[in-house]
Design a protein around this motif. Structure first.
Motif, short mmCIF file in Angstrom:
data_model
loop_
_atom_site.label_atom_id
_atom_site.label_comp_id
_atom_site.label_asym_id
_atom_site.label_seq_id
_atom_site.Cartn_x
_atom_site.Cartn_y
_atom_site.Cartn_z
N ILE A 74 9.61 2.21 2.64
CA ILE A 74 8.18 1.45 2.26
C ILE A 74 7.90 2.23 0.92
CG2 ILE A 74 5.93 1.32 2.76
CD1 ILE A 74 6.59 1.69 5.61
N GLN A 75 7.49 1.35 0.14
CA GLN A 75 7.23 1.90 -1.41
C GLN A 75 5.69 1.41 -1.49
OE1 GLN A 75 9.98 -0.66 -3.72
NE2 GLN A 75 9.90 1.15 -4.90
N ARG A 76 4.70 2.29 -1.93
CA ARG A 76 3.44 2.11 -2.18
C ARG A 76 2.99 2.47 -3.67
NH1 ARG A 76 1.73 2.33 3.22
NH2 ARG A 76 2.93 3.36 4.59
N PHE A 77 2.36 1.74 -4.11
CA PHE A 77 1.94 1.53 -5.64
C PHE A 77 0.25 1.91 -5.51
CE2 PHE A 77 5.79 -0.85 -5.38
CZ PHE A 77 6.49 -0.09 -6.61
N GLU A 78 -0.17 2.77 -6.39
CA GLU A 78 -1.37 2.98 -6.81
C GLU A 78 -2.28 3.16 -5.36
OE1 GLU A 78 -3.93 0.27 -9.30
OE2 GLU A 78 -1.96 -0.44 -9.99
N THR A 79 -1.68 4.41 -4.80
CA THR A 79 -2.02 4.94 -3.49
C THR A 79 -3.05 5.86 -3.74
OG1 THR A 79 0.21 4.64 -2.59
CG2 THR A 79 -1.04 5.88 -1.40
N GLY A 80 -4.29 5.34 -3.04
CA GLY A 80 -5.36 6.68 -2.88
C GLY A 80 -5.64 6.99 -1.25
N PRO A 81 -6.63 7.70 -1.39
CA PRO A 81 -6.95 8.20 0.10
C PRO A 81 -7.41 7.07 1.23
CG PRO A 81 -8.89 8.89 -1.20
CD PRO A 81 -7.42 7.99 -2.14
N ARG A 82 -7.59 6.19 0.89
CA ARG A 82 -8.21 5.09 1.55
C ARG A 82 -7.15 3.85 1.76
NH1 ARG A 82 -13.60 3.81 0.54
NH2 ARG A 82 -14.08 5.34 1.85
N MET A 83 -6.22 3.55 0.59
CA MET A 83 -5.52 2.48 0.80
C MET A 83 -4.65 2.51 -0.36
SD MET A 83 -8.06 -0.67 -0.29
CE MET A 83 -8.70 -0.66 -1.87
N SER A 84 -3.50 1.82 -0.21
CA SER A 84 -2.73 1.47 -1.44
C SER A 84 -2.80 -0.02 -1.99
CB SER A 84 -1.10 1.46 -1.05
OG SER A 84 -0.88 2.92 -0.61
N GLN A 85 -2.83 -0.14 -3.21
CA GLN A 85 -3.09 -1.49 -3.84
C GLN A 85 -1.80 -2.29 -3.59
OE1 GLN A 85 -5.93 -2.52 -5.16
NE2 GLN A 85 -6.70 -0.73 -4.54
N VAL A 86 -0.61 -1.75 -3.55
CA VAL A 86 0.51 -2.70 -3.09
C VAL A 86 1.60 -1.91 -2.22
CG1 VAL A 86 2.52 -3.60 -4.29
CG2 VAL A 86 0.51 -3.39 -5.66
N VAL A 87 2.03 -2.45 -1.46
CA VAL A 87 2.79 -1.99 -0.40
C VAL A 87 4.17 -2.93 -0.17
CG1 VAL A 87 3.58 -1.13 1.99
CG2 VAL A 87 0.89 -0.67 0.98
N VAL A 88 5.28 -2.17 -0.39
CA VAL A 88 6.49 -3.00 -0.21
C VAL A 88 7.22 -2.53 0.87
CG1 VAL A 88 8.60 -3.78 -1.39
CG2 VAL A 88 6.65 -3.23 -2.87
N HIS A 89 7.67 -3.45 1.88
CA HIS A 89 8.59 -3.28 2.90
C HIS A 89 9.59 -4.16 3.02
CE1 HIS A 89 9.45 -3.16 7.41
NE2 HIS A 89 9.70 -2.00 7.13
N GLY A 90 10.79 -3.65 2.75
CA GLY A 90 11.89 -4.66 2.75
C GLY A 90 11.74 -5.47 1.51
#
Length: 116
Positions: free
Chosen positions: A3-19
């Motif tokens: 799982i890749q996460r971009f622009e991750t903060g304490p509440r959420m990530s703006q972009v999540v890549v799974h597969g």
């Protein structure tokens, strides 16, 4: 699968890549907050383009979109911008709902899922 996460903060990530699937958090206007639905939609779609590019994809690979607007009377204004932006022949499954958003300066929020 990783799982890749971009622009991750304490509440959420703006972009999540799974597969090979890319999930975007709901996007609101960062530069056009408080402006017209047309301007907010343009701003949001530019941000979505940027987020999709970071994840290695683009709007031609959209799978689904959920659009939240604060007033259905502005549905046509939002759609004019959307229709000019979305990739012809590659339109995603989509829902649009009227909703109260997190701040009164926002009139539109868009959340999308795309393939890589």
């Amino acid at each position: 699968m990783t799982i890749q996460r971009f622009e991750t903060g304490p509440r959420m990530s703006q972009v999540v890549v799974h597969g090979n699937t890319v999930y975007l958090a709901g996007v609101v206007a960062s530069n056009a907050a408080g402006k017209s639905v047309t301007e907010q939609t343009q701003d949001i779609l530019a941000t979505i383009d940027s987020h999709l590019a970071k994840a290695g994809t683009d709007k031609s690979k959209l799978l689904s979109a959920t659009i939240y607007i604060t007033d259905m009377k502005t549905f046509g204004d939002m759609n004019k911008v959307w229709d000019g932006w979305v990739s012809a022949g590659n339109t995603p499954a989509r829902a649009t709902v009227e909703a109260k958003l997190a701040s009164p300066q926002y009139n539109v929020e868009i959340m999308v899922v795309a393939a890589k």
